[in-house]
Motif scaffolding. Structure first.
Motif, PDB file in Angstrom:
ATOM      1  N   TRP A 456      -0.399   1.946 -12.423  1.00  0.00           N
ATOM      2  CA  TRP A 456      -1.317   1.639 -11.510  1.00  0.00           C
ATOM      3  C   TRP A 456      -1.293   2.774 -10.459  1.00  0.00           C
ATOM      4  CZ3 TRP A 456      -5.009  -0.699 -13.679  1.00  0.00           C
ATOM      5  CH2 TRP A 456      -4.980  -1.529 -14.604  1.00  0.00           C
ATOM      6  N   GLU A 457      -0.331   2.766  -9.827  1.00  0.00           N
ATOM      7  CA  GLU A 457      -0.203   3.838  -8.834  1.00  0.00           C
ATOM      8  C   GLU A 457      -0.748   5.182  -9.007  1.00  0.00           C
ATOM      9  OE1 GLU A 457       3.307   5.977  -5.856  1.00  0.00           O
ATOM     10  OE2 GLU A 457       3.698   4.129  -6.977  1.00  0.00           O
ATOM     11  N   SER A 478      -6.890  -5.124  -5.333  1.00  0.00           N
ATOM     12  CA  SER A 478      -6.571  -6.076  -6.317  1.00  0.00           C
ATOM     13  C   SER A 478      -4.880  -6.058  -6.756  1.00  0.00           C
ATOM     14  CB  SER A 478      -7.705  -5.999  -7.627  1.00  0.00           C
ATOM     15  OG  SER A 478      -7.138  -4.689  -8.138  1.00  0.00           O
ATOM     16  N   LEU A 479      -4.386  -5.066  -6.841  1.00  0.00           N
ATOM     17  CA  LEU A 479      -3.131  -4.969  -7.208  1.00  0.00           C
ATOM     18  C   LEU A 479      -2.387  -5.461  -5.692  1.00  0.00           C
ATOM     19  CD1 LEU A 479      -2.990  -1.427  -8.647  1.00  0.00           C
ATOM     20  CD2 LEU A 479      -2.659  -3.863  -9.872  1.00  0.00           C
ATOM     21  N   ASP A 484       1.770  -5.815  -4.613  1.00  0.00           N
ATOM     22  CA  ASP A 484       2.244  -4.433  -4.969  1.00  0.00           C
ATOM     23  C   ASP A 484       1.460  -3.362  -3.955  1.00  0.00           C
ATOM     24  OD1 ASP A 484       3.093  -2.029  -5.808  1.00  0.00           O
ATOM     25  OD2 ASP A 484       2.283  -2.310  -7.667  1.00  0.00           O
ATOM     26  N   PRO A 485       2.137  -3.189  -2.985  1.00  0.00           N
ATOM     27  CA  PRO A 485       1.276  -2.132  -1.985  1.00  0.00           C
ATOM     28  C   PRO A 485       1.337  -0.644  -2.278  1.00  0.00           C
ATOM     29  CG  PRO A 485       3.599  -2.750  -1.219  1.00  0.00           C
ATOM     30  CD  PRO A 485       3.386  -3.398  -2.387  1.00  0.00           C
ATOM     31  N   GLU A 486       2.198  -0.269  -3.491  1.00  0.00           N
ATOM     32  CA  GLU A 486       2.294   1.073  -3.867  1.00  0.00           C
ATOM     33  C   GLU A 486       0.770   1.805  -4.051  1.00  0.00           C
ATOM     34  OE1 GLU A 486       4.870   2.535  -2.967  1.00  0.00           O
ATOM     35  OE2 GLU A 486       6.104   0.727  -2.722  1.00  0.00           O
ATOM     36  N   PRO A 487      -0.038   1.286  -5.007  1.00  0.00           N
ATOM     37  CA  PRO A 487      -1.224   1.846  -5.245  1.00  0.00           C
ATOM     38  C   PRO A 487      -1.849   2.097  -3.991  1.00  0.00           C
ATOM     39  CG  PRO A 487      -0.793   0.267  -6.670  1.00  0.00           C
ATOM     40  CD  PRO A 487       0.282  -0.035  -5.943  1.00  0.00           C
ATOM     41  N   ALA A 511      -1.649  -2.268   3.482  1.00  0.00           N
ATOM     42  CA  ALA A 511      -0.570  -2.170   2.487  1.00  0.00           C
ATOM     43  C   ALA A 511       0.541  -2.810   3.431  1.00  0.00           C
ATOM     44  CB  ALA A 511      -0.066  -1.013   1.935  1.00  0.00           C
ATOM     45  N   ALA A 512       0.824  -2.771   4.620  1.00  0.00           N
ATOM     46  CA  ALA A 512       1.892  -3.485   5.546  1.00  0.00           C
ATOM     47  C   ALA A 512       1.851  -4.887   5.661  1.00  0.00           C
ATOM     48  CB  ALA A 512       1.987  -2.623   6.921  1.00  0.00           C
TER      49      ALA A 512
END
Length: 786
Positions: A456-457, A478-479, A484-487, A511-512
């Motif tokens: 996904w990333e 959505s991820l 999951d913050p990586e994408p 993301a954080a």
């Protein structure tokens, strides 16, 4: 426990105390070992019962199900069961049949390993040791001989995969005086379940008592597991932390002069044959029949053999492009037609695949076959429907087929028959760096739909690079909601490359909110300083992010807290962070502690390419100490040469390049010095070193530089191939495009080819190539929707 029993027994004997007859078993080491094994078996039985009632299905944490091999006496293990290769037989002893091992010639690395094992046997602390070397260099034989010599009365256990290792650790089945045998450790630590197994093993190594873990790894696999990637998700944090501080014993690819002398003195016929046929010192490869296997493959062009060669070539491409799981036979069957000519396909008999498999499974010199069976996970016999490519052919293919892009049938087979989502992801990445962007996107989608997070990333990044930022952000969000913050971080850093700091900070802050370590470190990097950045880094350090200590250390240094600054640097360096390692070395240099700086740099060099040692050479050069600068720079080049056989698989190593810059400056005073520098560089075996020599000659001797680049490129050095392509731009357009396309197919990306088109005035093609890439056949891809 075993050490305690021995100590009590020794003290009782010293005091003259004789145990009663019915108490003598209490001083018997084997009695306590059997008790431990029985207790472990009971625990496993109870856990299997619970697991059957409540099976575990969470990703990365295998359930404790199925049967499990327990540790057993080392004497009960045969070398072939531990992965030691059979060798060519002694021609003077024709009566010998079956598994045969020649006499063993101990070398420098054997003494190093045995000293460590002897210390482990008499100590009370667990030890993890890594044997690093390329295919057929004798890693497993080295480990077997050392364990037999130093730990003969210990038990040994050999888990075959990550799940088996995890269940052993979860069942607490690894007691004192046990050797945990991790042959080809990348198979256990690098794939599905590897992170859970690595974390469990880290916990086991924190427990007191004599316990030894021996892992074997190719240098490329060790580098992949221990280097923190940049710009992509870190997939091996636990494996890297496990391996970061382990002593590494390098098993050289060739025998040196003294060892060759002892080889010729041996009366073992097999060793004598190997010595005659391996003047370059590649004794173990010759013993294992590697060269004969390559010759057999290359000559398989007959009317019937061609089908077997096609199947083996498909297996080679699958392995070198990232399919690490056992290869499904269905994949090879579907892929093979693309490696054959039209007449060969038309003439194929109905049973062509069975014939091809029989050919590929033929043992050459009775030692190794191109395709071997894969042992059943937990029982006897081979796993049906899969095979494994011979290590030596895998190693050979990574250079011999580096510039070959597989045909469409191969990718069709991959889409339908790849073993796992992780395999699909790695194959997608290989397609992307070879410019096949449409293909990469399709494979990434398949991997993502199968639950592979890093896919996904990569999808979000690819969308952002093509300007589909709104859709990319919606997908990333959505991820993010699933944790999951990586994408989202990937999208943020992609936007930062085009100079949008406000959008980058907004996305990183979002993301954080997950409070994941990577997101907190990214937030601190965006903010660069201030209380919020410090708080984020403090939390990230506590969560174990390896990059956070260095960033926090800088803040502590600016605040004047030098003790905390150094503590954090050591913390980051121990986790493998190159920034922290380099700063530690520079700090010692600035303090005039050169001996300590070199000790540190050399210890770090065992886990990388010598960059920290090259930093020392630069520091010495700046200080005017040319003698020390020269010594350190040549030390880096010599270090790289130890890994010459694997250089084709590496990117341009910063340490070697930095050392070459220093040396070039030192030898620039006259033509004689320059010639000496060039001559010495070309005497090394490392193709990257030849590329350094070529680079130093480009301005003054372009023809000589080109010859050296070709020599390095023929051994698979990508940098050399890229420089050849650049040199050809100004001569012949057809040759330049051909070489640029070879760069793309070798993994150099589509940008060099697009830059050539721009240079030739083909701006529209260049823009289209960068955005949409190439088709499988190498033609320019038409615009396609993501």
């Amino acid at each position: 426990m075993i050490g305690l029993v021995r100590a009590i027994g020794a003290e009782a004997k010293h005091q003259g105390v004789e145990p009663l007859r019915d108490e003598r078993h209490l001083f018997d080491v084997d009695h306590w070992r059997r008790r431990h094994r029985n207790a472990a078996a009971e625990r496993i039985g109870r856990q299997n019962t619970r697991a059957a009632r409540h099976p575990v299905h969470s990703v990365g944490e295998p359930g404790i199900v199925g049967s499990l091999d327990l540790p057993r006496s080392l004497a009960d293990w045969q070398p072939e069961r531990l992965g030691v290769h059979c060798a060519i037989t002694d021609p003077l002893r024709t009566a010998g049949r079956g598994f045969v091992l020649p006499a063993y010639i101990a070398r420098r690395h054997d003494h190093e390993l045995r000293d460590l094992l002897t210390g482990a046997a008499s100590g009370e602390d667990p030890v993890l040791l890594v044997l690093s070397g390329y295919s057929c260099t004798g890693k497993t034989r080295t480990a077997y001989e050392a364990v037999t010599a130093c730990l003969a009365d210990w038990a040994l256990v050999y888990p075959k995969d990550a799940d088996g290792l995890y269940r052993l650790l979860a069942a607490d089945a690894l007691g004192p005086s046990t050797v945990l045998w991790l042959n080809e450790a990348q198979e256990l630590l690098g794939g599905h379940g590897g992170e859970a197994a690595a974390a469990a093993l880290r916990r086991r190594l924190e427990q007191p008592g004599p316990f030894v873990v021996i892992a074997t790894l190719w240098p490329g696999h060790r580098k992949e597991l221990t280097d923190r990637p940049t710009g992509v998700q870190d997939r091996h944090p636990q494996a890297r932390a496990l391996l970061a501080t382990a002593p590494v014993i390098t098993v050289p690819a060739v025998f040196d002069g003294p060892a060759l002398g002892r080889l010729h003195e041996s009366d073992d016929g097999a060793l004598a044959v190997a010595a005659r046929n391996a003047p370059d010192g590649s004794i173990t490869q010759t013993l294992a029949g590697g060269p004969a296997l390559v010759q057999w493959y290359e000559q398989a062009d007959g009317a019937q053999d061609c089908y077997g060669k096609a199947v083996v070539t498909a297996a080679m491409d699958a392995r070198r492009l990232g399919h690490t799981s056992p290869l499904p036979l269905a994949l090879l069957e579907v892929a093979a037609p693309g490696y054959l000519t039209g007449p060969q396909r038309a003439a194929a008999p109905t049973n062509w695949f069975e014939t091809a498999l029989a050919f590929a499974r033929t043992k050459i010199k009775g030692v190794a076959a191109a395709l071997g069976e894969v042992a059943h996970d937990y029982g006897m016999g081979a796993r049906p429907g899969v095979c494994r490519l011979a290590d030596y052919l895998d190693h050979y293919a990574r250079t011999a087929r580096r510039e070959c892009f597989p045909p469409a049938s191969f990718w069709h087979a991959v889409e339908h028959h790849a073993a796992t989502a992780a395999d699909l992801y790695e194959l997608a990445c290989s397609a992307e760096v070879r410019g096949r962007l449409r293909l990469a996107a399709a494979l990434l989608r398949l991997a993502a739909d199968m639950g592979h997070g890093p896919a996904w990333e990569a999808i979000v990044t690819m969308m952002a690079y093509r300007g589909v930022t709104e859709e990319a952000e919606n997908l990333a969000r959505s991820l993010l909601r699933s944790g999951d913050p990586e994408p989202m971080l990937a999208l943020a850093w992609t936007l930062s490359e085009v100079g949008d700091p406000d959008e980058t900070e907004r996305l990183v802050r979002e993301a954080a909110t997950t409070k994941r370590a990577s997101a907190l470190t990214s937030l601190a990097a965006v903010l660069s300083h201030g209380p919020e950045a410090e708080a984020a880094l403090t939390e990230s350090v506590a969560l174990g992010d390896p990059e956070a200590p260095f960033l926090l250390a800088e803040i502590r240094r600016n605040a004047g807290d030098l003790a905390e600054y150094e503590r954090l640097l050591w913390l980051g360096a121990s986790a493998g962070d190159r920034n922290a390692r380099g700063e530690l070395v520079r700090r010692k240099c600035r303090a005039d502690e050169w001996d300590e700086a070199e000790r540190l740099a050399r210890s770090f060099a065992e886990h990388g390419d010598g960059f920290e040692l090259a930093l020392m050479a630069i520091e010495r050069h700046r200080d005017g100490d040319q003698t020390e600068a020269e010594r350190l720079a040549w030390a880096v080049v010599e270090l790289a040469d130890r890994h010459a056989l694997g250089a084709a698989k590496q990117t341009w190593p910063g340490g070697t390049f930095a050392a070459a810059v220093v040396l070039r400056g030192l030898y620039s005073d006259g033509e004689a010095d320059a010639e000496l520098f060039l001559h010495r560089l070309t005497e090394f075996r490392n193709p990257q070193t030849w590329a350094v020599a070529a680079w130093s000659q480009e301005a003054g001797h372009p023809a000589r530089a080109e010859a050296l680049y070709r020599r390095a490129a023929d051994r698979g050095d990508l940098y050399a191939l890229e420089r050849l392509a650049m040199m050809e731009r100004h001569r012949n357009a057809a040759d330049a495009e051909r070489t640029h396309r070879a760069v793309v197919d070798a993994g150099g990306g589509v940008d060099p080819l697009a830059a050539l088109w721009e240079h030739e005035g083909r701006a529209e093609e260049a823009e289209q190539g960068r955005c949409y890439g190439l088709e499988i056949d190498g033609s320019l891809a038409d615009p396609w929707p993501f």
